[in-house]
Design an enzyme around this catalytic site. Sequence first.
Site, PDB file in Angstrom:
ATOM      1  N   LYS A 112       0.818  -1.220   0.000  1.00  0.00           N
ATOM      2  CA  LYS A 112       0.000   0.000   0.000  1.00  0.00           C
ATOM      3  C   LYS A 112       0.847   1.263   0.000  1.00  0.00           C
ATOM      4  O   LYS A 112       0.505   2.250  -0.644  1.00  0.00           O
ATOM      5  CB  LYS A 112      -0.948  -0.001   1.199  1.00  0.00           C
ATOM      6  CG  LYS A 112      -2.055  -1.040   1.084  1.00  0.00           C
ATOM      7  CD  LYS A 112      -3.056  -0.923   2.204  1.00  0.00           C
ATOM      8  CE  LYS A 112      -4.210  -1.903   2.013  1.00  0.00           C
ATOM      9  NZ  LYS A 112      -5.232  -1.790   3.072  1.00  0.00           N
ATOM     10  N   LYS A 142      -7.301  -9.553  -9.450  1.00  0.00           N
ATOM     11  CA  LYS A 142      -8.417  -9.758  -8.533  1.00  0.00           C
ATOM     12  C   LYS A 142      -9.528  -8.760  -8.829  1.00  0.00           C
ATOM     13  O   LYS A 142      -9.272  -7.642  -9.265  1.00  0.00           O
ATOM     14  CB  LYS A 142      -7.953  -9.583  -7.084  1.00  0.00           C
ATOM     15  CG  LYS A 142      -7.153 -10.745  -6.534  1.00  0.00           C
ATOM     16  CD  LYS A 142      -6.740 -10.506  -5.096  1.00  0.00           C
ATOM     17  CE  LYS A 142      -7.921 -10.466  -4.153  1.00  0.00           C
ATOM     18  NZ  LYS A 142      -7.527 -10.345  -2.736  1.00  0.00           N
ATOM     19  N   LYS A 159     -13.375  -3.005  -6.765  1.00  0.00           N
ATOM     20  CA  LYS A 159     -14.418  -1.991  -6.926  1.00  0.00           C
ATOM     21  C   LYS A 159     -13.909  -0.765  -7.680  1.00  0.00           C
ATOM     22  O   LYS A 159     -14.695   0.060  -8.124  1.00  0.00           O
ATOM     23  CB  LYS A 159     -14.963  -1.579  -5.561  1.00  0.00           C
ATOM     24  CG  LYS A 159     -13.971  -0.917  -4.636  1.00  0.00           C
ATOM     25  CD  LYS A 159     -14.544  -0.724  -3.238  1.00  0.00           C
ATOM     26  CE  LYS A 159     -14.697  -2.016  -2.500  1.00  0.00           C
ATOM     27  NZ  LYS A 159     -15.128  -1.866  -1.096  1.00  0.00           N
TER      28      LYS A 159
END
Length: 328
Positions: free
Chosen positions: A115, A195, A198
């Site tokens: 991240k 994967k 959204k």
Amino acid sequence: MKRQVLVSGIQPSGKLHIGNYLGALKNFVELQNSGKYDCFFFIADLHSITESFDPKKKQKQILELAADFLAAGLNPKKSTLFLQSLVPAHTELAWIFNTITPMGELERMTQYKDKSAKAEIVNAGLFTYPTLMAADILLYNTAAVPVGDDQLQHLELARTIVRKFNGRFGRIFTEPKGILTHTPRVMSLRDSSRKMSKSDPASCLFLDDSPEEIHDKVKRAVTDSGSEIKYDPKEKPGVSNLLGIYSAVTGRPMRDVEKEFAGNTYSHLKERVAFALAEHFREYRNKKAGLMVKSAALKSLLVSGSKKASKVAEKTLFAAKKKVGLSP
């Protein structure tokens, strides 16, 4: 016989998709209904603000996730459902854990590395995320934590923190064990090498998508060369993704699913997958639509659940503070 305590949470960061459902929410409901655990399920709103977010949308995301919990089958009479930020003991215990956790332990966290590599600014919350997660778990004398592969490292750090704290200050916490959730890896409908996310709505199946939206998205899903329908993630990733979704929502073993579609066309497969998804989430969609117009009731539910959680959490926090010399 006293039931073991089980704790887990989900971040409110937008609509849930089928990967979130199969990886967490469906499992939560099954664990709740097993009768084996005293379950605490929370909305991890503090964790959700470690990444870029819109303050105006956050409250709606919190209430929407509360509605997701209820619509999927979590029951406040069977489980304690609460909001992380309404239980201050989480952040207070996390601070104590920060003081006994070496920076090196946090720097090696794979999720932090991933991240922080993508973030424009790496905030301290992203770095200390695992100590807050440890507090989330350990405040409730937790024995079991349902986790996916990506959270095993964080759970192991929580276990390490237990040993460090107990060894230095005296025994308070027990080491929780992970319940590894074996779920299909749901991939993007447009790129079966990634994967489902959204961030790409067109390739993502949201739980409250209408039947029309589901059919349109699945119809456009990538497949593979050839015409054989079989489960082979390496050679036929697109078809395998659709088969995995179908198997998961119908509850049928993959061998039976392969037999069902043997000799059929890709278009037939897509039609059946879309129909199965639309039917599986029909009741959920109806329940959620009814819940979303009752925001006051959702807020009341979170407040009452958080009060219940606080009673347990405050006792643990007081004991921990006393051990480290912070309580009179």
